[in-house]
Design a protein around this motif. Structure first.
Motif, mmCIF file in Angstrom:
data_model
loop_
_atom_site.group_PDB
_atom_site.id
_atom_site.type_symbol
_atom_site.label_atom_id
_atom_site.label_comp_id
_atom_site.label_asym_id
_atom_site.label_seq_id
_atom_site.Cartn_x
_atom_site.Cartn_y
_atom_site.Cartn_z
ATOM 1 N N LEU A 206 0.825 -1.211 0.000
ATOM 2 C CA LEU A 206 0.000 0.000 0.000
ATOM 3 C C LEU A 206 0.862 1.265 0.000
ATOM 4 N N ARG A 207 1.969 1.235 0.733
ATOM 5 C CA ARG A 207 2.874 2.398 0.697
ATOM 6 C C ARG A 207 3.402 2.606 -0.717
ATOM 7 N N TYR A 208 3.721 1.523 -1.378
ATOM 8 C CA TYR A 208 4.237 1.615 -2.750
ATOM 9 C C TYR A 208 3.150 2.097 -3.700
ATOM 10 N N ALA A 209 1.937 1.565 -3.558
ATOM 11 C CA ALA A 209 0.828 2.021 -4.397
ATOM 12 C C ALA A 209 0.589 3.515 -4.208
ATOM 13 N N ASP A 210 0.603 3.970 -2.964
ATOM 14 C CA ASP A 210 0.417 5.404 -2.695
ATOM 15 C C ASP A 210 1.505 6.232 -3.360
ATOM 16 N N ALA A 211 2.736 5.744 -3.297
ATOM 17 C CA ALA A 211 3.842 6.488 -3.909
ATOM 18 C C ALA A 211 3.665 6.576 -5.422
ATOM 19 N N LEU A 212 3.290 5.492 -6.062
ATOM 20 C CA LEU A 212 3.079 5.512 -7.514
ATOM 21 C C LEU A 212 1.933 6.447 -7.895
ATOM 22 N N ILE A 213 0.913 6.502 -7.043
ATOM 23 C CA ILE A 213 -0.261 7.311 -7.354
ATOM 24 C C ILE A 213 -0.034 8.794 -7.060
ATOM 25 N N TRP A 214 0.595 9.109 -5.937
ATOM 26 C CA TRP A 214 0.648 10.499 -5.479
ATOM 27 C C TRP A 214 2.017 11.166 -5.624
ATOM 28 N N ALA A 236 7.194 -7.936 -7.257
ATOM 29 C CA ALA A 236 7.334 -6.479 -7.245
ATOM 30 C C ALA A 236 6.944 -5.899 -8.604
ATOM 31 N N ARG A 237 7.346 -6.576 -9.658
ATOM 32 C CA ARG A 237 6.961 -6.136 -11.003
ATOM 33 C C ARG A 237 5.451 -6.218 -11.170
ATOM 34 N N GLU A 238 4.865 -7.329 -10.704
ATOM 35 C CA GLU A 238 3.425 -7.483 -10.817
ATOM 36 C C GLU A 238 2.689 -6.402 -10.032
ATOM 37 N N LEU A 239 3.152 -6.098 -8.829
ATOM 38 C CA LEU A 239 2.527 -5.036 -8.048
ATOM 39 C C LEU A 239 2.521 -3.718 -8.811
#
Length: 282
Positions: A206-214, A236-239
């Motif tokens: 979730l921290r990584y998703a937030d970073a990619l988004i914001w 990690a690639r799939e995420l």
């Protein structure tokens, strides 16, 4: 780790519709610069806007990248006034220009290869970008299964809220529910750092998703280290690609075409063998 998806991504990088080369160049420059990321290459680079219509497209692309949920009816009217019936195609180009640079930077921060952005692109005017997106890229990512279904769903729901996609928020993936996902767990996504139901791996994702988004240009070493600690290179690639797939909801949200699947509660779906969304009969 190269697979067919790298070839699909390359198609989207080198696609250059003959009648839209300047539009594509404009969108790629504006999205990349807005994100403080290197823009995708373009056959016709655009450094300055020349017309009111280009101003309208650029403004829409910028808001698309920053926060798609804030696009207004007036913004949509301005885009339609600028490009007419080509609005959907223009928004699809915004998605590529917005999210492929995010994916590229995320993979690079994680130390993963990015072989799908040619140094010297061979431009292809014959690529049907929408067909590649909906029939190759998105289902191809959906078929990846190295990440467990609950983590995949938790990340999807985080993106659904970030982009305020009414359709996405109204759905629940069946395999994740069968594997232990629950509304109590999903409610915790909003305050995941203090959750006792979400695992440390979920929180790292979730921290990584937030970073990619914001903040895709500022993915911290700590966030990257968390992904590497809890996930293999393949995972990690799939995420990273999952966050991109989920973010395709920005196309519908930007055009106000994201109506919820059901009026109340949620609807269950699964990803079929072709990577497509399948619903039970209502």
């Amino acid at each position: 780790m190269a697979d067919d998806l790298d070839a699909v991504l390359t198609k989207l990088v080198v696609q250059s519709p003959a009648d839209q080369q300047r539009l594509v160049g404009l969108i790629r420059a504006r999205c990349g610069n807005t994100l403080s990321l290197t823009p995708l290459p373009a056959q016709t680079p655009v450094s300055a806007l020349e017309t009111d219509a280009e101003e309208a497209v650029a403004a829409f692309a910028e808001q698309f990248s920053v926060d798609v949920s804030a696009i207004s009816d007036r913004d949509r009217e301005s885009l339609t006034g600028a490009v007419g019936a080509s609005a959907f195609g223009a928004v699809a180009q915004m998605f590529f220009a917005d999210f492929l640079p995010r994916v590229r930077n995320g993979l690079e921060v994680l130390g993963l290869p990015v072989g799908w952005v040619p140094e010297e692109p061979v431009w292809d005017p014959g690529v049907d970008a929408a067909d590649v997106l909906f029939n190759q890229l998105l289902p191809g990512v959906a078929k990846l299964k190295s990440v467990d279904s609950v983590t995949t769903e938790v990340v999807r729901l985080r993106g659904a809220v970030a982009h305020n996609c009414r359709l996405c928020k109204s759905l629940r993936e069946g395999n994740a529910l069968d594997a232990g996902g629950s509304e109590s767990m999903y409610d915790d996504i909003e305050h995941f750092e203090s959750s006792e139901l979400l695992t440390e791996a979920h929180k790292a994702a979730l921290r990584y998703a937030d970073a990619l988004i914001w903040s895709p240009a500022r993915i911290s070493p700590a966030v990257a280290a968390g992904v590497r600690e809890h996930f293999s290179r393949e995972q990690a690639r799939e995420l990273t690609l999952d966050v991109m797939r989920n973010a395709s909801n920005k196309i519908a949200v930007s055009l106000k075409a994201d109506q919820a699947r059901v009026a109340e509660g949620t609807d269950r779906y699964v990803i079929d063998a072709d990577g497509q969304t399948a619903f039970a009969e209502l």
